[in-house]
Scaffold this active site. Structure first.
Site, PDB file in Angstrom:
ATOM      1  CE  LYS A  14      -7.064  -0.596   9.748  1.00 22.18           C
ATOM      2  NZ  LYS A  14      -5.731  -1.158   9.347  1.00 22.18           N
ATOM      3  CE1 TYR A  21      -9.647   1.304   8.071  1.00 21.97           C
ATOM      4  CE2 TYR A  21     -10.551   2.655  10.062  1.00 21.97           C
ATOM      5  CZ  TYR A  21      -9.457   2.306   9.185  1.00 21.97           C
ATOM      6  OH  TYR A  21      -8.153   2.867   9.252  1.00 21.97           O
ATOM      7  CG  ASP A  54      -4.479  -8.232  -4.756  1.00 20.00           C
ATOM      8  OD1 ASP A  54      -4.814  -7.947  -3.727  1.00 20.00           O
ATOM      9  OD2 ASP A  54      -5.201  -8.269  -5.391  1.00 20.00           O
ATOM     10  N   GLY A  95      -0.211   5.129  -0.989  1.00 12.55           N
ATOM     11  CA  GLY A  95      -0.906   5.826  -0.334  1.00 12.55           C
ATOM     12  C   GLY A  95      -0.580   6.829   0.461  1.00 12.55           C
ATOM     13  CD  GLN A  96      -2.898  10.867   5.013  1.00 17.35           C
ATOM     14  OE1 GLN A  96      -3.863   9.972   5.233  1.00 17.35           O
ATOM     15  NE2 GLN A  96      -2.794  12.211   5.586  1.00 17.35           N
ATOM     16  N   GLY A 125       0.786  -1.122  -0.051  1.00 21.89           N
ATOM     17  CA  GLY A 125      -0.038   0.115  -0.006  1.00 21.89           C
ATOM     18  C   GLY A 125       0.952   1.149   0.041  1.00 21.89           C
ATOM     19  CB  ILE A 162      -3.532  -3.093  -5.782  1.00 24.16           C
ATOM     20  CG1 ILE A 162      -4.031  -4.263  -6.628  1.00 24.16           C
ATOM     21  CG2 ILE A 162      -4.314  -1.725  -5.640  1.00 24.16           C
ATOM     22  CD1 ILE A 162      -5.331  -4.721  -5.925  1.00 24.16           C
TER      23      ILE A 162
HETATM   24  P1  NAD Z   1      -4.363   4.995   1.812  1.00 28.85           P
HETATM   25  O1  NAD Z   1      -5.805   4.767   1.341  1.00 28.85           O
HETATM   26  O2  NAD Z   1      -3.965   6.378   1.727  1.00 28.85           O
HETATM   27  O3  NAD Z   1      -3.433   4.029   1.223  1.00 28.85           O
HETATM   28  C1  NAD Z   1      -3.760   2.629   1.137  1.00 28.85           C
HETATM   29  C2  NAD Z   1      -3.123   1.925  -0.097  1.00 28.85           C
HETATM   30  O4  NAD Z   1      -3.508   0.622  -0.157  1.00 28.85           O
HETATM   31  C3  NAD Z   1      -3.565   2.845  -1.369  1.00 28.85           C
HETATM   32  O5  NAD Z   1      -2.472   3.235  -2.093  1.00 28.85           O
HETATM   33  C4  NAD Z   1      -4.298   1.362  -2.155  1.00 28.85           C
HETATM   34  O6  NAD Z   1      -3.962   1.386  -3.632  1.00 28.85           O
HETATM   35  C5  NAD Z   1      -3.681   0.287  -1.524  1.00 28.85           C
HETATM   36  N1  NAD Z   1      -4.274  -1.193  -1.630  1.00 28.85           N
HETATM   37  C6  NAD Z   1      -5.698  -1.064  -1.611  1.00 28.85           C
HETATM   38  N2  NAD Z   1      -6.103  -2.587  -1.753  1.00 28.85           N
HETATM   39  C7  NAD Z   1      -4.928  -3.049  -2.144  1.00 28.85           C
HETATM   40  C8  NAD Z   1      -4.628  -4.462  -2.331  1.00 28.85           C
HETATM   41  N3  NAD Z   1      -5.595  -5.288  -2.331  1.00 28.85           N
HETATM   42  N4  NAD Z   1      -3.155  -4.678  -2.535  1.00 28.85           N
HETATM   43  C9  NAD Z   1      -2.505  -3.555  -2.332  1.00 28.85           C
HETATM   44  N5  NAD Z   1      -2.655  -2.366  -2.052  1.00 28.85           N
HETATM   45  C10 NAD Z   1      -3.788  -2.179  -1.977  1.00 28.85           C
HETATM   46  O7  NAD Z   1      -4.211   4.541   3.144  1.00 28.85           O
HETATM   47  P2  NAD Z   1      -3.294   5.359   4.331  1.00 28.85           P
HETATM   48  O8  NAD Z   1      -3.816   6.413   5.244  1.00 28.85           O
HETATM   49  O9  NAD Z   1      -1.769   5.230   3.813  1.00 28.85           O
HETATM   50  O10 NAD Z   1      -3.251   3.862   5.735  1.00 28.85           O
HETATM   51  C11 NAD Z   1      -2.220   2.890   5.672  1.00 28.85           C
HETATM   52  C12 NAD Z   1      -2.594   2.095   6.919  1.00 28.85           C
HETATM   53  O11 NAD Z   1      -2.846   3.014   8.021  1.00 28.85           O
HETATM   54  C13 NAD Z   1      -4.127   1.415   6.847  1.00 28.85           C
HETATM   55  O12 NAD Z   1      -4.048   0.094   7.405  1.00 28.85           O
HETATM   56  C14 NAD Z   1      -4.956   2.367   7.520  1.00 28.85           C
HETATM   57  O13 NAD Z   1      -6.112   1.727   8.048  1.00 28.85           O
HETATM   58  C15 NAD Z   1      -3.936   2.987   8.529  1.00 28.85           C
HETATM   59  N6  NAD Z   1      -4.388   4.131   9.281  1.00 28.85           N
HETATM   60  C16 NAD Z   1      -4.511   5.283   8.659  1.00 28.85           C
HETATM   61  C17 NAD Z   1      -4.946   6.512   9.228  1.00 28.85           C
HETATM   62  C18 NAD Z   1      -4.869   7.874   8.349  1.00 28.85           C
HETATM   63  O14 NAD Z   1      -5.500   9.044   8.950  1.00 28.85           O
HETATM   64  N7  NAD Z   1      -4.144   7.907   7.314  1.00 28.85           N
HETATM   65  C19 NAD Z   1      -5.336   6.340  10.436  1.00 28.85           C
HETATM   66  C20 NAD Z   1      -5.418   5.252  11.123  1.00 28.85           C
HETATM   67  C21 NAD Z   1      -5.036   3.987  10.571  1.00 28.85           C
HETATM   68  N1  SER Z   2      -8.024   8.406   9.444  1.00 26.16           N
HETATM   69  C1  SER Z   2      -8.625   7.012   9.349  1.00 26.16           C
HETATM   70  C2  SER Z   2     -10.254   7.147   8.730  1.00 26.16           C
HETATM   71  O1  SER Z   2     -10.636   8.082   9.019  1.00 26.16           O
HETATM   72  C3  SER Z   2      -8.771   6.501  10.714  1.00 26.16           C
HETATM   73  O2  SER Z   2      -8.467   4.869  10.813  1.00 26.16           O
HETATM   74  O3  SER Z   2     -10.239   6.226   8.283  1.00 26.16           O
END
Ligand code: NAD
Ligand code: SER
Length: 318
Positions: free
Chosen positions: A150, A146, A58, A16-17, A13, A40
């Site tokens: 978790k 969601y 994936d 992502g962010q 992933g 992915i």
């Molecule tokens: P995001 O949505 O920005 O990035 C997730 C990435 O996963 C995307 O680039 C997407 O293309 C990829 N993805 C989706 N399905 C996939 C698959 N089947 N195989 C491979 N890649 C796949 O999410 P994020 O903000 O970077 O979050 C990363 C992790 O941190 C997640 O587990 C999220 O639950 C957790 N999290 C994030 C936040 C937040 O505020 N950003 C807060 C709490 C927890």
């Molecule tokens: N920042 C995330 C969301 O809003 C928390 O896991 O989904």
């Protein structure tokens, strides 16, 4: 855990962010070629991710994960691939498949290839019955799919450690605020979008009420916390290792908007709640991170004011 594992790192992933910033930080620490980014999605060709190795992957495909780990000499996986809350509630089955199924795939590959695994949890593990500043051991009864995924992720991480000796670690991230990549479909996305809107158009229509207060953190602090946890000696970590509460910021949407309008002349914000209000209302205002502080000694550097300064500086490129 016995057996042989490599010393390179795989990030799932990664586009992502969080991945966008975490991959950069890991490459600074370990060297560009030691960190393999995967997602992915195809990279858009502009991502900093392409400074180093990238593979399409994936996370539902356990065999592909194991094959990459063996071929590339991977020793640690940062498993970030997931659907976030807003996207996940629109697609509950897909959310369960990717968030729980993907985590099982990564843990299975970890068992087979002797990998260490970092798998983030979330403040979404808490539900409306948790205190507004829940301690580490508060009840976990989320009302979002969601959040359920978790809670399952934390349970799986504990199970693979107990039954198979896999070194699993995780943090219950709060809402993360950053500018290098867009927020990925979560409830806390308003705290990122508001900065771009302030600088692009001077106005933001916020999708939660003004008094909505959530735990938040600037991305640099979240990355620092992640690396600190992964560097911590194993015997310092107790039963919370699959999902630590960490010390966070806590501010309302209105306080964030006010901090921005203090700095961006003429900025205005309306508050027009949508369905994401329900998810925000089910989560705590802040979280008690004293167990993480005690066990591996971390606390954030950025407060609301310095975070807002950094975001505006970063987005405007100054
Ligand atoms: P995001 O949505 O920005 O990035 C997730 C990435 O996963 C995307 O680039 C997407 O293309 C990829 N993805 C989706 N399905 C996939 C698959 N089947 N195989 C491979 N890649 C796949 O999410 P994020 O903000 O970077 O979050 C990363 C992790 O941190 C997640 O587990 C999220 O639950 C957790 N999290 C994030 C936040 C937040 O505020 N950003 C807060 C709490 C927890
Ligand atoms: N920042 C995330 C969301 O809003 C928390 O896991 O989904």
């Amino acid at each position: 855990m016995s057996g042989v594992h490599g010393d390179r790192i795989l990030v799932t992933g990664a586009l992502g962010q969080i991945g966008t910033d975490l991959v950069q930080a890991l490459r600074r620490e370990h060297g560009i070629d030691s960190v393999i980014a995967s997602d992915i999605r195809e990279s858009d060709g502009h991502s900093s991710i392409e400074e180093g190795p990238y593979v399409p992957l994936d996370v539902m495909d356990t065999d592909a994960i194991s094959a990459i780990c063996k071929r590339e000499g991977i020793g640690t996986v940062y498993h970030l691939a997931a659907l976030l809350s807003a996207t996940g509630e629109r697609n509950p089955d897909k959310c369960r498949r990717i968030n729980v199924g993907g985590t099982i795939s990564v843990l299975e590959a970890a068992r087979e290839c002797f990998l260490r695994v970092y798998a983030p949890s979330s403040i979404a593990v808490f539900g409306p019955d948790a205190p507004k500043n829940p301690p580490q051991d508060a009840p976990l009864n989320p009302t979002t799919v969601y959040g359920e995924t978790k809670v399952s992720g934390e349970a799986l991480a504990r199970e693979y450690r107990r039954s198979h000796g896999v070194d699993t670690r995780g943090i219950r991230y709060p809402g993360l605020i950053s500018y290098n990549a867009p927020a990925g479909g979560g409830t806390t996305d308003y705290a990122v979008e508001i900065f771009h809107a302030a600088l692009d158009s001077g106005h933001y229509e916020c999708f939660v009420r003004a008094d909505t207060r959530l735990p938040m953190l600037y991305m640099d602090d979240a990355i620092e916390a992640t690396l600190t946890l992964m560097d911590a000696e194993d015997d310092l970590l107790g039963d919370s290792r699959a999902g630590y509460n960490i010390p966070c910021l806590s501010f309302s949407a209105e306080e964030l908007a006010n901090a921005i309008s203090d700095r961006v002349e003429g900025f205005t914000c309306d508050f027009v709640p949508d369905v994401r209000q329900e998810y925000a209302d089910s989560w705590p205002d802040s979280i008690d991170g004293t167990v993480a502080e005690r066990e591996w000694g971390w606390s954030p550097r950025f407060d609301l004011e310095s975070m807002v300064d950094e975001m505006l500086r970063g987005i405007s490129g100054s």
